[in-house]
Design an enzyme around this catalytic site. Structure first.
Site, mmCIF file in Angstrom:
data_model
loop_
_atom_site.group_PDB
_atom_site.id
_atom_site.type_symbol
_atom_site.label_atom_id
_atom_site.label_comp_id
_atom_site.label_asym_id
_atom_site.label_seq_id
_atom_site.Cartn_x
_atom_site.Cartn_y
_atom_site.Cartn_z
ATOM 1 N N LYS A 24 15.585 -1.112 6.676
ATOM 2 C CA LYS A 24 15.539 0.280 7.513
ATOM 3 C C LYS A 24 16.590 0.360 8.512
ATOM 4 O O LYS A 24 16.886 -0.708 9.521
ATOM 5 C CB LYS A 24 14.190 0.488 8.143
ATOM 6 N N ASP A 77 -1.041 -6.107 1.758
ATOM 7 C CA ASP A 77 -1.160 -5.059 2.544
ATOM 8 C C ASP A 77 -2.537 -4.789 3.269
ATOM 9 O O ASP A 77 -3.573 -5.051 2.258
ATOM 10 C CB ASP A 77 -0.779 -3.767 1.921
ATOM 11 N N CYS A 88 0.786 -1.240 0.013
ATOM 12 C CA CYS A 88 0.191 0.114 -0.118
ATOM 13 C C CYS A 88 0.712 1.202 0.036
ATOM 14 O O CYS A 88 1.902 1.401 0.882
ATOM 15 C CB CYS A 88 -0.999 -0.106 1.338
ATOM 16 N N PRO A 89 0.562 2.503 -0.729
ATOM 17 C CA PRO A 89 -0.648 2.462 -1.818
ATOM 18 C C PRO A 89 -0.340 1.812 -3.109
ATOM 19 O O PRO A 89 -1.139 1.905 -4.124
ATOM 20 C CB PRO A 89 -0.779 3.958 -1.784
ATOM 21 N N GLY A 90 1.118 1.444 -3.452
ATOM 22 C CA GLY A 90 1.364 0.489 -4.681
ATOM 23 C C GLY A 90 2.424 1.351 -5.142
ATOM 24 O O GLY A 90 2.715 0.806 -6.561
ATOM 25 N N GLY A 91 3.346 1.877 -4.682
ATOM 26 C CA GLY A 91 4.431 2.624 -5.265
ATOM 27 C C GLY A 91 5.478 1.552 -6.000
ATOM 28 O O GLY A 91 5.818 1.727 -7.258
#
Length: 366
Positions: free
Chosen positions: A313, A246, A227-230
């Site tokens: 990360k 997601d 989400c949102p789909g990048g």
């Protein structure tokens, strides 16, 4: 000529220093890193003359995680006259001619660091490039074929308007991009700016001439934390069918392609459909790097996919140590399970407090 200049994202100078020191020591080359925090570069000074050139040849640039560019440089030229900056730079290159064949130079980059302060020099660098290039060509340089063996790029790296490092990089072992930055244009129809991270990763890890082979419209992919789909957008754009995992909503434009199936599930619990062979796994979930590492290994060891791109990360402290531990654990586990594999990691321009990892394994032959 016993120094390397390495460009990086501002704030990651310590990671670059630790990395280049480790790589140099492994080759039996010793020196020390000069660090200025938030400067966007590191100077690594070797104790012996000529060893910086050796490092520029022998340390595979694609194995450096945090460095954007690696160039051999001379001592800092300072207090350059506003009336004539070119003559001292030409004199410095004349001295370099004893180390590297400048007749094999193909390009000139007049650069500065990627910091807010240094960006004030960018306009000057652009204007200065034209007259400097003309003078270099008069010397018989910058006319070599960039793809030929031994070709070099000339770099002039300004730290102030009157101070610069003069040097070169080997075309077969450097970033081909100005300032080591792969700049991309944000697609107007992409669901989020994170799409640039996956696009840069694909362009970095997969040779352009091989992209059609690695990313086909007959392939299936899984995007964990989609989400949102990048990231899904980049895969769909290349024709892949994507299982977008997601609990959040995906962009309606992606549903309209008919190339996704939204799976509102936990990315750590999701398993691929048994009826499908999954070619790619991508993942940009905000989670501790060790958890992502274990999740990626689960997919590889279970044979659920054989190619993946994911982000780790980074913590606020000991970032290089954390990266080393995660990558070493992946390599150890894949070796233990008798996989042949390719692994590469990079702190990309569109990354922030994270690195991007690419892994490809070959299926085990029973």
């Amino acid at each position: 000529m016993n120094k390397l200049a390495l460009y990086c994202r501002s704030g990651f100078e310590k990671e670059v220093a630790a990395e280049i020191s480790e790589k140099a020591t492994a080759l039996g080359v010793f020196g020390f890193a000069r660090i200025q925090e938030k400067s966007g570069y590191v100077i690594f000074e070797c104790y012996q003359a000529g060893e910086a050139d050796r490092l520029a040849k022998e340390i595979p640039f694609n194995q450096l995680i945090f460095a954007r560019q690696m160039i051999v440089v001379s001592d800092l030229l300072s207090d350059l006259s506003v009336e004539d900056r070119i003559s001292p730079i030409l004199a410095q290159y004349q001295q370099l001619a004893g180390v590297v064949n400048l007749k094999q130079s193909s390009e000139l980059f007049v650069e500065t660091a990627d910091t807010n302060e240094a960006k004030e020099l960018s306009g000057f660098c652009r204007k200065f490039t034209v007259p400097l290039r003309q003078h270099l060509k008069k010397q018989g340089w910058l006319n070599f074929n960039e793809t030929k063996k031994g070709a070099v790029t000339l770099h002039v790296f300004f730290v102030k308007s009157n101070s610069c490092y003069v040097g070169y990089s080997y075309n077969n072992n450097h970033s081909k991009h100005f300032m080591g930055i792969h700049r991309l244009k944000f697609p107007a129809d992409a669901p989020s700016r994170s799409t640039l991270k996956l696009e840069e990763a694909i362009l970095t890890f997969i040779p352009k001439e091989q992209e059609a082979q690695h990313l086909k419209d007959t392939m299936y992919a899984v995007d964990l934390g989609a989400c949102p789909g990048g990231w899904t957008y980049q895969l769909v754009k290349r024709g892949l069918f994507v299982y977008a995992v997601d609990h959040g909503k995906m962009a309606e434009s992606l549903h309209e392609t008919g190339r996704i199936e939204h799976c509102p599930e936990d990315g750590f619990k999701f398993q691929p459909p048994k009826r499908r062979k999954i070619d790619w796994l991508v993942c940009d979930m905000v989670e501790q790097p060790v958890r992502i590492t274990h999740l990626m290994l689960k997919w590889l060891i279970n044979g659920w996919c054989y190619k993946m791109i994911f982000n780790l990360k980074l913590p606020m402290k000991k970032r290089y140590v954390e990266v080393q531990q995660c990558l070493e654990h992946i390599e150890n586990e894949l070796t233990k399970h008798e996989f042949s594999y390719q692994i590469q990691a990079k702190h990309l321009y569109h990354d922030r407090e994270e690195i991007t990892v690419y892994i490809e394994v070959k299926p085990k032959v029973n």
